[in-house]
Design a protein around this motif. Structure first.
Motif, mmCIF file in Angstrom:
data_model
loop_
_atom_site.group_PDB
_atom_site.id
_atom_site.type_symbol
_atom_site.label_atom_id
_atom_site.label_comp_id
_atom_site.label_asym_id
_atom_site.label_seq_id
_atom_site.Cartn_x
_atom_site.Cartn_y
_atom_site.Cartn_z
ATOM 1 N N ALA A 1 -11.064 57.145 70.749
ATOM 2 C CA ALA A 1 -11.364 55.767 70.376
ATOM 3 C C ALA A 1 -12.098 55.715 69.043
ATOM 4 O O ALA A 1 -12.774 54.737 68.739
ATOM 5 C CB ALA A 1 -12.185 55.090 71.462
ATOM 6 N N THR A 2 -11.966 56.794 68.271
ATOM 7 C CA THR A 2 -12.548 56.831 66.929
ATOM 8 C C THR A 2 -11.434 56.601 65.915
ATOM 9 O O THR A 2 -10.407 57.295 65.951
ATOM 10 C CB THR A 2 -13.217 58.191 66.659
ATOM 11 O OG1 THR A 2 -14.227 58.410 67.645
ATOM 12 C CG2 THR A 2 -13.849 58.216 65.273
ATOM 13 N N LYS B 1 -11.707 32.317 64.371
ATOM 14 C CA LYS B 1 -12.162 33.297 65.355
ATOM 15 C C LYS B 1 -11.090 34.371 65.554
ATOM 16 O O LYS B 1 -9.891 34.092 65.473
ATOM 17 C CB LYS B 1 -12.435 32.610 66.694
ATOM 18 C CG LYS B 1 -13.529 31.551 66.652
ATOM 19 C CD LYS B 1 -14.901 32.174 66.565
ATOM 20 C CE LYS B 1 -15.996 31.125 66.721
ATOM 21 N NZ LYS B 1 -17.355 31.729 66.639
ATOM 22 N N LEU B 2 -11.526 35.595 65.841
ATOM 23 C CA LEU B 2 -10.608 36.708 66.057
ATOM 24 C C LEU B 2 -10.820 37.275 67.455
ATOM 25 O O LEU B 2 -11.946 37.333 67.958
ATOM 26 C CB LEU B 2 -10.845 37.825 65.033
ATOM 27 C CG LEU B 2 -10.919 37.451 63.553
ATOM 28 C CD1 LEU B 2 -11.138 38.708 62.728
ATOM 29 C CD2 LEU B 2 -9.658 36.735 63.114
ATOM 30 N N ARG B 3 -9.712 37.713 68.063
ATOM 31 C CA ARG B 3 -9.819 38.480 69.309
ATOM 32 C C ARG B 3 -9.106 39.805 69.096
ATOM 33 O O ARG B 3 -7.927 39.831 68.706
ATOM 34 C CB ARG B 3 -9.202 37.749 70.498
ATOM 35 C CG ARG B 3 -9.421 38.532 71.797
ATOM 36 C CD ARG B 3 -9.087 37.743 73.030
ATOM 37 N NE ARG B 3 -7.668 37.759 73.341
ATOM 38 C CZ ARG B 3 -7.164 37.447 74.534
ATOM 39 N NH1 ARG B 3 -7.975 37.088 75.509
ATOM 40 N NH2 ARG B 3 -5.875 37.471 74.741
ATOM 41 N N VAL B 4 -9.806 40.889 69.370
ATOM 42 C CA VAL B 4 -9.240 42.232 69.223
ATOM 43 C C VAL B 4 -8.926 42.762 70.612
ATOM 44 O O VAL B 4 -9.812 42.853 71.464
ATOM 45 C CB VAL B 4 -10.212 43.169 68.487
ATOM 46 C CG1 VAL B 4 -9.560 44.544 68.295
ATOM 47 C CG2 VAL B 4 -10.618 42.582 67.133
ATOM 48 N N GLU B 5 -7.646 43.109 70.849
ATOM 49 C CA GLU B 5 -7.192 43.580 72.154
ATOM 50 C C GLU B 5 -6.771 45.041 72.066
ATOM 51 O O GLU B 5 -6.093 45.439 71.119
ATOM 52 C CB GLU B 5 -5.977 42.775 72.633
ATOM 53 C CG GLU B 5 -6.167 41.274 72.648
ATOM 54 C CD GLU B 5 -4.831 40.555 72.817
ATOM 55 O OE1 GLU B 5 -3.789 41.239 72.918
ATOM 56 O OE2 GLU B 5 -4.834 39.319 72.833
ATOM 57 N N GLY B 6 -7.132 45.798 73.078
ATOM 58 C CA GLY B 6 -6.647 47.162 73.186
ATOM 59 C C GLY B 6 -5.641 47.284 74.328
ATOM 60 O O GLY B 6 -5.804 46.652 75.385
ATOM 61 N N HIS B 7 -4.582 48.088 74.121
ATOM 62 C CA HIS B 7 -3.539 48.289 75.134
ATOM 63 C C HIS B 7 -3.192 49.773 75.214
ATOM 64 O O HIS B 7 -3.205 50.484 74.202
ATOM 65 C CB HIS B 7 -2.270 47.504 74.768
ATOM 66 C CG HIS B 7 -2.475 46.023 74.678
ATOM 67 N ND1 HIS B 7 -2.242 45.174 75.735
ATOM 68 C CD2 HIS B 7 -2.892 45.240 73.645
ATOM 69 C CE1 HIS B 7 -2.488 43.925 75.349
ATOM 70 N NE2 HIS B 7 -2.889 43.935 74.095
ATOM 71 N N LEU C 1 -10.371 53.121 77.997
ATOM 72 C CA LEU C 1 -9.961 53.572 76.666
ATOM 73 C C LEU C 1 -9.535 52.381 75.813
ATOM 74 O O LEU C 1 -9.898 52.289 74.633
ATOM 75 C CB LEU C 1 -8.822 54.584 76.785
ATOM 76 C CG LEU C 1 -8.237 55.099 75.460
ATOM 77 C CD1 LEU C 1 -9.302 55.841 74.662
ATOM 78 C CD2 LEU C 1 -7.021 55.992 75.720
ATOM 79 N N SER C 2 -8.790 51.451 76.409
ATOM 80 C CA SER C 2 -8.337 50.277 75.634
ATOM 81 C C SER C 2 -9.528 49.418 75.211
ATOM 82 O O SER C 2 -9.535 48.860 74.110
ATOM 83 C CB SER C 2 -7.346 49.449 76.454
ATOM 84 O OG SER C 2 -7.963 48.791 77.548
ATOM 85 N N GLU C 3 -10.539 49.315 76.072
ATOM 86 C CA GLU C 3 -11.732 48.550 75.708
ATOM 87 C C GLU C 3 -12.476 49.225 74.554
ATOM 88 O O GLU C 3 -12.917 48.553 73.605
ATOM 89 C CB GLU C 3 -12.655 48.430 76.928
ATOM 90 C CG GLU C 3 -12.087 47.534 78.026
ATOM 91 C CD GLU C 3 -12.872 47.627 79.323
ATOM 92 O OE1 GLU C 3 -13.680 48.580 79.457
ATOM 93 O OE2 GLU C 3 -12.679 46.758 80.203
ATOM 94 N N ARG C 4 -12.613 50.563 74.620
ATOM 95 C CA ARG C 4 -13.328 51.281 73.554
ATOM 96 C C ARG C 4 -12.573 51.158 72.223
ATOM 97 O O ARG C 4 -13.191 51.021 71.168
ATOM 98 C CB ARG C 4 -13.518 52.750 73.936
ATOM 99 C CG ARG C 4 -14.420 52.959 75.153
ATOM 100 C CD ARG C 4 -14.992 54.371 75.185
ATOM 101 N NE ARG C 4 -13.977 55.392 75.042
ATOM 102 C CZ ARG C 4 -13.273 55.929 76.038
ATOM 103 N NH1 ARG C 4 -13.483 55.501 77.278
ATOM 104 N NH2 ARG C 4 -12.383 56.870 75.820
#
Length: 331
Positions: A231-232, A256-262, A275-278
């Motif tokens: 996640a780096t 506004k921004l939303r950053v999503e991990g998948h 992992l997706s959250e990190r």
């Protein structure tokens, strides 16, 4: 000689009782709710019919009230969706309850004016499901979520007929009034179709840009940004993130921004979610520290494997599902 019949004093008008709130229409995370205007049906007050019998007021027909009704028309729910998808839409169902005009009996006689009941009407909910871009032979086509319409519904009006009653003895001739309740209608409710279009970010062929429903989403493959299971942010990922940041600053400087991990479906689902959250948090921190976005503008969310862009049926598809999405709300 008896005096002509007179109506009694009408009761004070009372407000319609508030219907029970539909829990589906309560505000909540992950959706936007638009309440539809309630419909008010006023009460109908029928005063008692009285007459004078040698100085004594007597009631020939009792009065009554058909209570007011406040009809909940439901709501339109727009569900949030991951970047690259159009959210599901639901128009909830609604019910117009029945109504009854009570019957009346002429005092001292068998003459009856029967009550009338109008059946209620209901209209079911309608939905349009979430729809996402699905790559076809290397191309992300424009997709459309169909519009939805909840047809209007009506409860008929009704009348309880009155009539002329010939008096006997000290009772004068009487005219019993006709009592009416109006038709009630919930109008059509519709939600327009929505389109989701895609293109490549200029100069960044691996970054897709999705536009639709007032949002712009920038999708960067996880393999471009991170090493496997890390996640780096990789040093060579800065170019792609910088290009996204420049585009957002130029076109949506205050949004506004939303950053999503998948992630894909390999491995433990809980591990993938974390992992997706990190990864989402890592990209958000990059935008704050390196690109100087205000932290208050950015939220993050990890979806893990729950919102794949394409089916997890091959290594190539799994690679597409490992991604970070930066979504801009442009309205």
């Amino acid at each position: 000689m008896s005096a002509p019949p007179t109506p009694g004093t009408p009761s004070t008008t009372s407000p319609a009782p508030t219907p029970a709130a539909d829990p589906e229409c309560a505000p909540g995370a992950g959706r936007t709710v638009r309440k539809l205007p309630a419909v008010t049906v006023p009460e109908v007050v029928v005063a008692p019919l009285t007459y004078d019998d040698n100085g004594t007021q007597k009631t020939a027909v009792e009065g009554f009230t058909v209570p007011a009704q406040l009809i909940d028309a439901g709501c339109v729910i727009q569900y949030d969706a991951p970047g690259g998808c159009l959210g599901a839409v639901k128009i909830t169902g609604a019910t117009i309850p029945p109504v009854t005009i009570p019957g009346s009996v002429l005092a001292g006689s068998q003459q009856e004016f029967p009550g009338v009941t109008v059946a209620g009407k209901a209209v079911p909910a309608v939905t349009s499901p979430q729809i996402c871009q699905v790559e076809n032979k290397g191309v992300l086509p424009t997709v459309t979520r169909k519009g939805v319409v909840r047809r209007g519904v009506s409860r008929n009006g009704a009348a309880r007929p009155g009539g002329f009653v010939k008096g006997e003895g000290s009772v004068p001739d009487l005219r019993i009034q006709t009592v009416k309740v109006p038709e009630v209608r919930l109008p059509d409710v519709d939600v327009d179709p929505a389109r989701l279009e895609s293109r490549k970010l200029p100069g960044q062929e691996k970054v897709d840009v999705f536009t639709g429903e007032g949002k712009v989403s920038y999708v960067a493959p996880g393999d471009v940004l991170f090493d496997t299971d890390k996640a780096t942010i990789r040093p060579d990922a800065a170019k792609a993130l910088h290009a996204i940041a420049v585009k957002i600053k130029g076109e949506h400087p205050d949004a506004k921004l939303r950053v999503e991990g998948h992630t894909d479906d390999r491995g433990d689902a809980t591990y993938g979610l974390r992992l997706s959250e990190r990864r989402a948090q890592a990209v958000a921190q990059y935008l704050i520290r390196t690109e100087h976005f205000a932290a208050a503008r950015i939220t993050t969310k990890g979806f893990g494997e729950t919102a794949p862009a394409v089916p997890n049926t091959s290594d190539a598809n799994r690679q597409k599902n490992r991604r970070v999405v930066i979504t801009v709300a442009s309205r």
